[in-house]
Design a protein around this motif. Structure first.
Motif, PDB file in Angstrom:
ATOM      1  N   VAL A  61       0.837  -1.201   0.000  1.00  0.00           N
ATOM      2  CA  VAL A  61       0.000   0.000   0.000  1.00  0.00           C
ATOM      3  C   VAL A  61       0.871   1.250   0.000  1.00  0.00           C
ATOM      4  O   VAL A  61       0.589   2.216  -0.719  1.00  0.00           O
ATOM      5  CB  VAL A  61      -0.964  -0.018   1.208  1.00  0.00           C
ATOM      6  CG1 VAL A  61      -1.628   1.346   1.397  1.00  0.00           C
ATOM      7  CG2 VAL A  61      -2.015  -1.100   1.004  1.00  0.00           C
ATOM      8  N   ARG A  62       1.935   1.250   0.790  1.00  0.00           N
ATOM      9  CA  ARG A  62       2.837   2.406   0.791  1.00  0.00           C
ATOM     10  C   ARG A  62       3.440   2.628  -0.588  1.00  0.00           C
ATOM     11  O   ARG A  62       3.542   3.766  -1.064  1.00  0.00           O
ATOM     12  CB  ARG A  62       3.953   2.202   1.826  1.00  0.00           C
ATOM     13  CG  ARG A  62       3.496   2.306   3.264  1.00  0.00           C
ATOM     14  CD  ARG A  62       4.679   2.375   4.217  1.00  0.00           C
ATOM     15  NE  ARG A  62       4.227   2.288   5.604  1.00  0.00           N
ATOM     16  CZ  ARG A  62       4.260   1.195   6.341  1.00  0.00           C
ATOM     17  NH1 ARG A  62       4.745   0.066   5.824  1.00  0.00           N
ATOM     18  NH2 ARG A  62       3.819   1.204   7.585  1.00  0.00           N
ATOM     19  N   ALA A  65       0.631   3.893  -3.021  1.00  0.00           N
ATOM     20  CA  ALA A  65       0.277   5.275  -2.680  1.00  0.00           C
ATOM     21  C   ALA A  65       1.409   6.226  -3.083  1.00  0.00           C
ATOM     22  O   ALA A  65       1.161   7.328  -3.592  1.00  0.00           O
ATOM     23  CB  ALA A  65      -0.021   5.393  -1.189  1.00  0.00           C
ATOM     24  N   HIS A  70      -4.446   7.069  -5.175  1.00  0.00           N
ATOM     25  CA  HIS A  70      -5.120   7.538  -3.969  1.00  0.00           C
ATOM     26  C   HIS A  70      -6.384   6.742  -3.651  1.00  0.00           C
ATOM     27  O   HIS A  70      -7.080   7.073  -2.685  1.00  0.00           O
ATOM     28  CB  HIS A  70      -5.507   9.013  -4.127  1.00  0.00           C
ATOM     29  CG  HIS A  70      -4.341   9.916  -4.351  1.00  0.00           C
ATOM     30  ND1 HIS A  70      -4.474  11.278  -4.537  1.00  0.00           N
ATOM     31  CD2 HIS A  70      -3.006   9.668  -4.435  1.00  0.00           C
ATOM     32  CE1 HIS A  70      -3.284  11.822  -4.715  1.00  0.00           C
ATOM     33  NE2 HIS A  70      -2.391  10.861  -4.665  1.00  0.00           N
ATOM     34  N   PHE A  72      -8.358   2.854  -3.218  1.00  0.00           N
ATOM     35  CA  PHE A  72      -8.098   1.455  -2.914  1.00  0.00           C
ATOM     36  C   PHE A  72      -9.415   0.698  -2.767  1.00  0.00           C
ATOM     37  O   PHE A  72     -10.320   1.143  -2.051  1.00  0.00           O
ATOM     38  CB  PHE A  72      -7.290   1.330  -1.622  1.00  0.00           C
ATOM     39  CG  PHE A  72      -5.950   2.005  -1.686  1.00  0.00           C
ATOM     40  CD1 PHE A  72      -4.811   1.287  -2.000  1.00  0.00           C
ATOM     41  CD2 PHE A  72      -5.834   3.372  -1.457  1.00  0.00           C
ATOM     42  CE1 PHE A  72      -3.571   1.904  -2.085  1.00  0.00           C
ATOM     43  CE2 PHE A  72      -4.610   4.009  -1.533  1.00  0.00           C
ATOM     44  CZ  PHE A  72      -3.476   3.269  -1.847  1.00  0.00           C
ATOM     45  N   VAL A  85      -5.382  -0.638   5.729  1.00  0.00           N
ATOM     46  CA  VAL A  85      -5.129   0.089   4.488  1.00  0.00           C
ATOM     47  C   VAL A  85      -5.359   1.589   4.612  1.00  0.00           C
ATOM     48  O   VAL A  85      -4.525   2.392   4.189  1.00  0.00           O
ATOM     49  CB  VAL A  85      -5.993  -0.489   3.352  1.00  0.00           C
ATOM     50  CG1 VAL A  85      -5.858   0.345   2.084  1.00  0.00           C
ATOM     51  CG2 VAL A  85      -5.600  -1.935   3.078  1.00  0.00           C
ATOM     52  N   HIS A  86      -6.498   2.002   5.196  1.00  0.00           N
ATOM     53  CA  HIS A  86      -6.785   3.437   5.235  1.00  0.00           C
ATOM     54  C   HIS A  86      -5.773   4.203   6.069  1.00  0.00           C
ATOM     55  O   HIS A  86      -5.416   5.337   5.750  1.00  0.00           O
ATOM     56  CB  HIS A  86      -8.210   3.700   5.728  1.00  0.00           C
ATOM     57  CG  HIS A  86      -8.470   3.270   7.139  1.00  0.00           C
ATOM     58  ND1 HIS A  86      -8.634   1.956   7.495  1.00  0.00           N
ATOM     59  CD2 HIS A  86      -8.606   3.993   8.279  1.00  0.00           C
ATOM     60  CE1 HIS A  86      -8.867   1.886   8.792  1.00  0.00           C
ATOM     61  NE2 HIS A  86      -8.850   3.109   9.299  1.00  0.00           N
ATOM     62  N   ALA A  89      -2.283   4.124   3.963  1.00  0.00           N
ATOM     63  CA  ALA A  89      -2.361   4.985   2.782  1.00  0.00           C
ATOM     64  C   ALA A  89      -2.367   6.455   3.167  1.00  0.00           C
ATOM     65  O   ALA A  89      -1.738   7.294   2.507  1.00  0.00           O
ATOM     66  CB  ALA A  89      -3.598   4.644   1.965  1.00  0.00           C
ATOM     67  N   ALA A  96      -6.408   9.777   0.634  1.00  0.00           N
ATOM     68  CA  ALA A  96      -6.695   8.410   0.183  1.00  0.00           C
ATOM     69  C   ALA A  96      -8.126   8.012   0.508  1.00  0.00           C
ATOM     70  O   ALA A  96      -8.673   8.348   1.558  1.00  0.00           O
ATOM     71  CB  ALA A  96      -5.724   7.427   0.834  1.00  0.00           C
ATOM     72  N   VAL A  98     -10.782   4.585   0.556  1.00  0.00           N
ATOM     73  CA  VAL A  98     -10.727   3.126   0.647  1.00  0.00           C
ATOM     74  C   VAL A  98     -12.128   2.551   0.795  1.00  0.00           C
ATOM     75  O   VAL A  98     -12.907   3.012   1.638  1.00  0.00           O
ATOM     76  CB  VAL A  98      -9.864   2.664   1.842  1.00  0.00           C
ATOM     77  CG1 VAL A  98      -9.778   1.134   1.876  1.00  0.00           C
ATOM     78  CG2 VAL A  98      -8.473   3.281   1.788  1.00  0.00           C
TER      79      VAL A  98
END
Length: 271
Positions: A61-62, A65, A70, A72, A85-86, A89, A96, A98
């Motif tokens: 994810v990093r 991003a 932006h 997911f 994830v949220h 990100a 971002a 999600v």
């Protein structure tokens, strides 16, 4: 209170809550814990696999991003607890967005409670085996812009779609909806090259089949690579979990023998 306790005992196990248990979470019920403990008796490294799989997800994810994505779509997300994830990100790109998708109604309900303080994330009930329903859902289109790149996350979920044709079609349908510059992030249990007792593997497969709604099917490297057909693989390609861009602070369970992680992972970009 007694009625609530009895209801919890009666809830069937789910893969999402078994995973939560292996991660040390609290969003699980007795049936989930019983199933998880049975699996761990045959495969003691299962909790370590879960931790390493979550670490891979954070790294992926990093990376995505950082590449400018932006948005997911996390399918088979389980429960978005700490470090999901949220949160990851947002460390890279604060705007971002999600959408978490899971087949387990309890996981979705728990997710919505956790996410109730933000308007950039949501959770919905959905089944990877029906990707068109996910893509058409109002929550997906309400939060994600399909005219811009999206990262589809299939982290440790495709092995719960045992039919190869169905799994490949699901991935193809999802990718067909994306614009160039989008990504597929996926990890998948594999026992390629591992000395695994067939009876132990059959026990785990039967546990998921009999106690959850999601049968379990490991795949070979060749079969997993097919999910990335047509994508540009991000270096180092499709590799064992701890080999995909390891970072300081990651779990070190499989550092000396990456194949014992029993899970392959990769990130592909849609050109």
């Amino acid at each position: 209170m007694a009625g609530s306790a009895d209801a919890a005992k009666l809830k069937p196990a789910t893969s999402a809550r078994i995973y939560d248990y292996f991660l040390g979470g609290t969003h699980n019920f007795p049936a989930d814990r019983d199933a998880a403990k049975s699996i761990a008796e045959r495969f003691p490294l299962t909790a370590a696999l879960a931790r390493n799989n979550r670490a891979f997800l954070r790294r992926a994810v990093r990376h995505v991003a950082g590449a400018g994505v932006h948005q997911f779509l996390d399918i088979g997300s389980g429960i978005p607890t700490e470090g999901n994830v949220h949160e990851v990100a947002a460390e890279v790109t604060p705007d971002a967005r999600v959408v978490y998708v899971d087949i387990d109604p309890v996981a979705v309900s728990e997710s919505l409670e956790i996410l109730d303080t933000t308007d950039r994330t949501t959770a919905m009930l959905g089944d990877l085996r029906d990707p068109q329903a996910i893509l058409a859902h109002r929550k997906v289109h309400g939060l994600l812009d399909f005219g811009q790149p999206i990262a589809v996350l299939l982290n440790a979920v495709l092995h719960f779609v045992p039919d190869d044709a169905q799994a490949n079609k699901a991935v193809a349908d999802l990718l067909a909806a994306l614009t160039p510059g989008s990504y597929l992030v996926a990890s998948h249990v594999s026992i390629d090259g591992q000395d695994v007792d067939d009876s132990d593997l059959a026990f785990v497969e039967n546990t998921y089949k009999q106690q959850t709604a999601t049968p379990f099917q490991p795949r070979t490297r060749t079969q997993i690579a097919q999910f990335f057909t047509g994508l540009e693989m991000v270096e180092p390609g499709l590799v064992w979990l701890p080999q995909w861009r390891p970072a300081p602070g990651d779990p070190a369970d499989f550092t000396d023998s990456p194949p014992t992680s029993s899970c392959l992972a990769g990130v592909g970009r849609l050109a």
